[in-house]
Design an enzyme around this catalytic site. Structure first.
Site, short mmCIF file in Angstrom:
data_model
loop_
_atom_site.label_atom_id
_atom_site.label_comp_id
_atom_site.label_asym_id
_atom_site.label_seq_id
_atom_site.Cartn_x
_atom_site.Cartn_y
_atom_site.Cartn_z
N ILE A 1 -8.63 -8.49 7.85
CA ILE A 1 -7.19 -8.89 7.72
C ILE A 1 -6.90 -10.36 7.36
O ILE A 1 -5.83 -10.55 6.97
CB ILE A 1 -6.58 -8.59 9.15
CG1 ILE A 1 -5.42 -8.38 9.18
CG2 ILE A 1 -6.88 -9.84 10.31
CD1 ILE A 1 -4.67 -7.57 10.58
N HIS B 1 -20.73 -7.50 14.01
CA HIS B 1 -20.03 -6.95 12.30
C HIS B 1 -20.80 -7.95 11.60
O HIS B 1 -21.23 -9.17 11.88
CB HIS B 1 -18.51 -7.13 12.48
CG HIS B 1 -18.25 -8.42 12.79
ND1 HIS B 1 -17.94 -8.66 14.26
CD2 HIS B 1 -17.44 -9.51 12.15
CE1 HIS B 1 -17.29 -9.95 14.27
NE2 HIS B 1 -17.14 -10.37 13.11
P1 AMP Z 1 -15.90 -13.13 13.52
O1 AMP Z 1 -16.06 -12.84 14.83
O2 AMP Z 1 -15.75 -14.72 13.61
O3 AMP Z 1 -16.95 -12.98 12.69
O4 AMP Z 1 -14.48 -12.80 12.72
C1 AMP Z 1 -14.04 -11.69 13.03
C2 AMP Z 1 -12.85 -11.25 11.84
O5 AMP Z 1 -12.41 -10.29 12.27
C3 AMP Z 1 -11.99 -12.29 11.29
O6 AMP Z 1 -12.44 -12.78 10.08
C4 AMP Z 1 -10.55 -11.53 11.48
O7 AMP Z 1 -9.95 -12.08 10.38
C5 AMP Z 1 -11.29 -10.14 11.58
N1 AMP Z 1 -10.01 -9.50 12.04
C6 AMP Z 1 -9.62 -9.48 13.33
N2 AMP Z 1 -8.60 -8.51 13.59
C7 AMP Z 1 -8.65 -7.66 12.66
C8 AMP Z 1 -8.08 -6.52 12.29
N3 AMP Z 1 -7.20 -5.88 13.32
N4 AMP Z 1 -8.45 -5.93 11.08
C9 AMP Z 1 -9.19 -6.41 10.25
N5 AMP Z 1 -9.92 -7.52 10.48
C10 AMP Z 1 -9.75 -8.17 11.68
#
Ligand code: AMP
Ligand code: ZN
Length: 112
Positions: free
Chosen positions: A31, A99
């Site tokens: 996002i 992820h």
């Molecule tokens: P990290 O846990 O640091 O690897 O990052 C989590 C990632 O999830 C971040 O880059 C956010 O932008 C992404 N993110 C959070 N919520 C959403 C969502 N609803 N849809 C898509 N991506 C998301």
């Protein structure tokens, strides 16, 4: 996990821009992209991070990694891409559902 945002996306309770789905894995666009193409590979099984992985996750981890180049190519990253797995608080992890980020496009990424 009822309070996990990625579990909610997997369940279809929160919308996402999906690029791939099979019985064990989903992939959807981040996002807040940090590159022209930026998606994440996410196991449907809730595992908080790499730290919580063990031998029982070996096949799943292999499957996730093998999907990265295939999906990157499908998303137009023909000449390379970067993967990133943030792990734990000090690793910059924000969403505690394992992820793999896959991103690239536009220009050669700087060396880390
Ligand atoms: P990290 O846990 O640091 O690897 O990052 C989590 C990632 O999830 C971040 O880059 C956010 O932008 C992404 N993110 C959070 N919520 C959403 C969502 N609803 N849809 C898509 N991506 C998301
Ligand atoms: Zn989850």
């Amino acid at each position: 996990m009822s309070d996990c945002i990625f579990c909610k996306i997997i369940a279809g309770d929160i919308p996402s821009k999906k690029v791939y789905e099979d019985d064990e894995v989903v992939a959807f666009h981040d996002i807040r992209p940090i590159a022209p193409v930026h998606f994440m590979l996410v196991p449907k099984l809730h595992v908080a991070s790499l730290t919580e992985c063990n031998e029982s996750h070996r096949d799943l981890l292999g499957r996730l990694l093998l999907l990265a180049p295939r999906l990157a190519k499908e998303q137009g990253l023909e000449t390379g891409f970067r993967t990133m797995i943030n792990t734990g608080h000090d690793g910059g992890q924000e969403v505690f559902h394992l992820h793999i980020h896959v991103f690239g496009g536009g220009a050669t990424l700087p060396k880390t």
